[in-house]
Design a protein around this motif. Sequence first.
Motif, PDB file in Angstrom:
ATOM      1  N   GLY A  96       0.829  -1.201   0.000  1.00 16.48           N
ATOM      2  CA  GLY A  96       0.000   0.000   0.000  1.00 16.48           C
ATOM      3  C   GLY A  96       0.860   1.247   0.000  1.00 16.48           C
ATOM      4  N   TYR A  97       0.602   2.138  -0.946  1.00 13.15           N
ATOM      5  CA  TYR A  97       1.277   3.433  -1.018  1.00 13.15           C
ATOM      6  C   TYR A  97       0.234   4.483  -0.656  1.00 13.15           C
ATOM      7  CZ  TYR A  97       4.267   0.501  -3.950  1.00 13.15           C
ATOM      8  OH  TYR A  97       5.046  -0.521  -4.440  1.00 13.15           O
ATOM      9  N   ILE A  98       0.444   5.182   0.442  1.00 10.52           N
ATOM     10  CA  ILE A  98      -0.582   6.075   0.978  1.00 10.52           C
ATOM     11  C   ILE A  98      -0.044   7.489   1.092  1.00 10.52           C
ATOM     12  CG2 ILE A  98      -2.147   6.509   2.911  1.00 10.52           C
ATOM     13  CD1 ILE A  98      -0.740   3.142   2.955  1.00 10.52           C
ATOM     14  N   ASP A  99      -0.754   8.448   0.509  1.00  8.54           N
ATOM     15  CA  ASP A  99      -0.422   9.870   0.611  1.00  8.54           C
ATOM     16  C   ASP A  99      -1.633  10.584   1.184  1.00  8.54           C
ATOM     17  OD1 ASP A  99       0.208  12.524   0.328  1.00  8.54           O
ATOM     18  OD2 ASP A  99       0.983  12.355  -1.711  1.00  8.54           O
ATOM     19  N   LEU A 100      -1.629  10.781   2.499  1.00  7.34           N
ATOM     20  CA  LEU A 100      -2.770  11.402   3.164  1.00  7.34           C
ATOM     21  C   LEU A 100      -2.903  12.871   2.803  1.00  7.34           C
ATOM     22  CD1 LEU A 100      -2.346   9.799   6.705  1.00  7.34           C
ATOM     23  CD2 LEU A 100      -3.967   9.137   4.925  1.00  7.34           C
ATOM     24  N   GLU A 101      -1.777  13.537   2.594  1.00 10.39           N
ATOM     25  CA  GLU A 101      -1.798  14.972   2.310  1.00 10.39           C
ATOM     26  C   GLU A 101      -2.542  15.259   1.013  1.00 10.39           C
ATOM     27  OE1 GLU A 101       1.287  18.742   1.889  1.00 10.39           O
ATOM     28  OE2 GLU A 101       2.032  16.695   1.665  1.00 10.39           O
ATOM     29  N   HIS A 102      -2.275  14.472  -0.039  1.00  9.71           N
ATOM     30  CA  HIS A 102      -2.896  14.704  -1.342  1.00  9.71           C
ATOM     31  C   HIS A 102      -4.057  13.756  -1.614  1.00  9.71           C
ATOM     32  CE1 HIS A 102       1.284  16.274  -1.760  1.00  9.71           C
ATOM     33  NE2 HIS A 102       0.631  17.281  -2.309  1.00  9.71           N
ATOM     34  N   LYS A 103      -4.412  12.936  -0.616  1.00  6.30           N
ATOM     35  CA  LYS A 103      -5.534  12.010  -0.720  1.00  6.30           C
ATOM     36  C   LYS A 103      -5.410  11.102  -1.933  1.00  6.30           C
ATOM     37  CE  LYS A 103      -8.826  14.613   2.054  1.00  6.30           C
ATOM     38  NZ  LYS A 103     -10.200  15.143   2.189  1.00  6.30           N
ATOM     39  N   ASN A 104      -4.254  10.454  -2.000  1.00  5.92           N
ATOM     40  CA  ASN A 104      -3.997   9.443  -3.013  1.00  5.92           C
ATOM     41  C   ASN A 104      -3.585   8.148  -2.330  1.00  5.92           C
ATOM     42  OD1 ASN A 104      -4.450  10.864  -5.452  1.00  5.92           O
ATOM     43  ND2 ASN A 104      -2.451  11.840  -5.293  1.00  5.92           N
ATOM     44  N   MET A 105      -4.035   7.033  -2.863  1.00  6.73           N
ATOM     45  CA  MET A 105      -3.688   5.743  -2.287  1.00  6.73           C
ATOM     46  C   MET A 105      -3.689   4.679  -3.374  1.00  6.73           C
ATOM     47  SD  MET A 105      -5.691   3.511   0.627  1.00  6.73           S
ATOM     48  CE  MET A 105      -5.994   5.011   1.543  1.00  6.73           C
ATOM     49  N   SER A 106      -2.684   3.826  -3.346  1.00 10.49           N
ATOM     50  CA  SER A 106      -2.615   2.716  -4.297  1.00 10.49           C
ATOM     51  C   SER A 106      -2.281   1.450  -3.522  1.00 10.49           C
ATOM     52  CB  SER A 106      -1.544   2.979  -5.362  1.00 10.49           C
ATOM     53  OG  SER A 106      -1.413   1.874  -6.235  1.00 10.49           O
ATOM     54  N   LYS A 123      -6.128  -1.492  -6.316  1.00 10.79           N
ATOM     55  CA  LYS A 123      -7.054  -0.387  -6.077  1.00 10.79           C
ATOM     56  C   LYS A 123      -6.275   0.914  -6.051  1.00 10.79           C
ATOM     57  CE  LYS A 123     -10.722  -2.836  -3.605  1.00 10.79           C
ATOM     58  NZ  LYS A 123     -11.651  -2.814  -2.453  1.00 10.79           N
ATOM     59  N   TYR A 124      -6.885   1.937  -6.609  1.00 13.60           N
ATOM     60  CA  TYR A 124      -6.305   3.276  -6.568  1.00 13.60           C
ATOM     61  C   TYR A 124      -7.416   4.241  -6.181  1.00 13.60           C
ATOM     62  CZ  TYR A 124      -4.558   7.811  -8.121  1.00 13.60           C
ATOM     63  OH  TYR A 124      -4.186   9.132  -8.164  1.00 13.60           O
ATOM     64  N   GLN A 125      -7.128   5.108  -5.211  1.00 10.52           N
ATOM     65  CA  GLN A 125      -8.123   6.067  -4.765  1.00 10.52           C
ATOM     66  C   GLN A 125      -7.546   7.460  -4.802  1.00 10.52           C
ATOM     67  OE1 GLN A 125     -10.146   5.096  -1.148  1.00 10.52           O
ATOM     68  NE2 GLN A 125     -11.328   7.000  -1.088  1.00 10.52           N
ATOM     69  N   ASN A 126      -8.304   8.380  -5.389  1.00 12.70           N
ATOM     70  CA  ASN A 126      -7.978   9.801  -5.392  1.00 12.70           C
ATOM     71  C   ASN A 126      -9.173  10.553  -4.842  1.00 12.70           C
ATOM     72  OD1 ASN A 126      -8.164  12.524  -7.446  1.00 12.70           O
ATOM     73  ND2 ASN A 126      -6.315  12.206  -6.250  1.00 12.70           N
ATOM     74  N   ASN A 127      -8.959  11.232  -3.707  1.00  7.92           N
ATOM     75  CA  ASN A 127     -10.072  11.869  -3.000  1.00  7.92           C
ATOM     76  C   ASN A 127     -11.143  10.829  -2.705  1.00  7.92           C
ATOM     77  OD1 ASN A 127      -9.087  14.636  -2.783  1.00  7.92           O
ATOM     78  ND2 ASN A 127      -9.230  14.651  -5.023  1.00  7.92           N
ATOM     79  N   ASP A 128     -12.371  11.024  -3.176  1.00  8.48           N
ATOM     80  CA  ASP A 128     -13.437  10.080  -2.843  1.00  8.48           C
ATOM     81  C   ASP A 128     -13.803   9.171  -4.012  1.00  8.48           C
ATOM     82  OD1 ASP A 128     -14.610  11.986  -4.439  1.00  8.48           O
ATOM     83  OD2 ASP A 128     -16.308  12.391  -3.121  1.00  8.48           O
ATOM     84  N   THR A 129     -12.932   9.053  -5.005  1.00 10.16           N
ATOM     85  CA  THR A 129     -13.170   8.140  -6.119  1.00 10.16           C
ATOM     86  C   THR A 129     -12.194   6.979  -6.059  1.00 10.16           C
ATOM     87  OG1 THR A 129     -13.909   9.978  -7.535  1.00 10.16           O
ATOM     88  CG2 THR A 129     -13.338   7.912  -8.623  1.00 10.16           C
ATOM     89  N   VAL A 257       2.608   8.685  -4.647  1.00 11.27           N
ATOM     90  CA  VAL A 257       1.615   7.774  -5.209  1.00 11.27           C
ATOM     91  C   VAL A 257       1.285   8.231  -6.627  1.00 11.27           C
ATOM     92  CG1 VAL A 257      -0.672   6.754  -4.950  1.00 11.27           C
ATOM     93  CG2 VAL A 257       0.662   7.370  -2.916  1.00 11.27           C
ATOM     94  N   GLU A 258       1.635   7.397  -7.584  1.00 11.46           N
ATOM     95  CA  GLU A 258       1.354   7.692  -8.983  1.00 11.46           C
ATOM     96  C   GLU A 258       0.065   6.996  -9.420  1.00 11.46           C
ATOM     97  OE1 GLU A 258       3.130   9.776 -10.649  1.00 11.46           O
ATOM     98  OE2 GLU A 258       4.817   9.979  -9.250  1.00 11.46           O
ATOM     99  N   GLU A 259      -0.684   7.641 -10.297  1.00 11.36           N
ATOM    100  CA  GLU A 259      -1.886   7.008 -10.829  1.00 11.36           C
ATOM    101  C   GLU A 259      -1.491   5.879 -11.773  1.00 11.36           C
ATOM    102  OE1 GLU A 259      -5.420   9.357 -12.175  1.00 11.36           O
ATOM    103  OE2 GLU A 259      -4.971   8.404 -14.114  1.00 11.36           O
ATOM    104  N   PRO A 260      -1.951   4.654 -11.541  1.00  8.72           N
ATOM    105  CA  PRO A 260      -1.607   3.543 -12.442  1.00  8.72           C
ATOM    106  C   PRO A 260      -2.192   3.736 -13.837  1.00  8.72           C
ATOM    107  CG  PRO A 260      -2.457   2.753 -10.328  1.00  8.72           C
ATOM    108  CD  PRO A 260      -2.749   4.218 -10.382  1.00  8.72           C
ATOM    109  N   ASP A 261      -1.532   3.150 -14.829  1.00 15.33           N
ATOM    110  CA  ASP A 261      -1.996   3.279 -16.211  1.00 15.33           C
ATOM    111  C   ASP A 261      -3.386   2.703 -16.413  1.00 15.33           C
ATOM    112  OD1 ASP A 261       0.424   4.467 -16.830  1.00 15.33           O
ATOM    113  OD2 ASP A 261       1.334   2.605 -17.566  1.00 15.33           O
ATOM    114  N   TRP A 262      -3.719   1.641 -15.671  1.00 11.10           N
ATOM    115  CA  TRP A 262      -5.000   0.967 -15.893  1.00 11.10           C
ATOM    116  C   TRP A 262      -6.204   1.809 -15.429  1.00 11.10           C
ATOM    117  CZ3 TRP A 262      -7.811   0.461 -11.515  1.00 11.10           C
ATOM    118  CH2 TRP A 262      -7.134   0.395 -10.303  1.00 11.10           C
TER     119      TRP A 262
END
Length: 270
Positions: A96-106, A123-129, A257-262
């Motif tokens: 799990g890669y978690i960035d609470l400051e920017h609300k990103n998680m992979s 799973k990848y989460q940005n804000n509430d999506t 936390v980078e957004e995955p290509d998929w």
Amino acid sequence: METRRLSVICLVVVIGLAGCSGLSPFGGEQTGTDGQDTTETPDISYPDGYDESGVTDPEKAAKQDVSKFTEYDNLTITMDGETELSDTPFSINVTGYIDLEHKNMSIVAAGESRSTKVTNQSKYQNNDTEYAVNGTMLTGPQYNVSRQPFPDTPVSDETGMTSEWLTNASFGEATQVTHNGETMFRYNITSVESAKPFIFGASTTDPSVNEFNGTLTVDEDGIVRTMSYTMNYTTADGTQNPMNVSYQVTDLNSTTVEEPDWVEIAREQA
């Protein structure tokens, strides 16, 4: 038929491990995995719940482990496991890669059997999506997009994984070590009360411990940085099973936390 059985079992193992890992939104090593420990270290203070004799207050130690996570903007949590089911070996990795400051998680969970990847869950989460992709050796990737509140902390609560470990194990005397450049305390696990908290991805009734060896490393703030153990346990039907698990927390305040290509494919198919 055998291939189908292996895929289903390993999928259960991976999902079970991700759920037990304490990582939101899924639910929860030998020290020196990525750096050697040394014992020539300066004096540091014991965190709450610990002292030179061992873990003195497991409940306090577990709550502290959770609360201290909120003081960091980002971090990485990794778990690796090896086991056997029906004499079939499996290796499991959950990161799990978690960035609470920017609300990103992979979060990525993958399982292999005999060098063949049989399941993959991301799973990848940005804000509430939240975006998800799941696949097994029998199916192609399946995508999903949903709305989920972003967690306030990377660990769900104090009743998660580290709490189960700390409250079901006895620990020996502390040793100060330098692990990856940081001074920490290392405790050997001398015994465990129950096998169940240490069994991941497999549902079993009344397991009993045959052998157990483990090590925990905690930093001065009370965060459990590493936990590793090897065990052998017996199920109610008399089957003996091995289990090797390695957990570590790394890259505090240096995880990106980078957004995955998929994720783009998931958006297109939503």
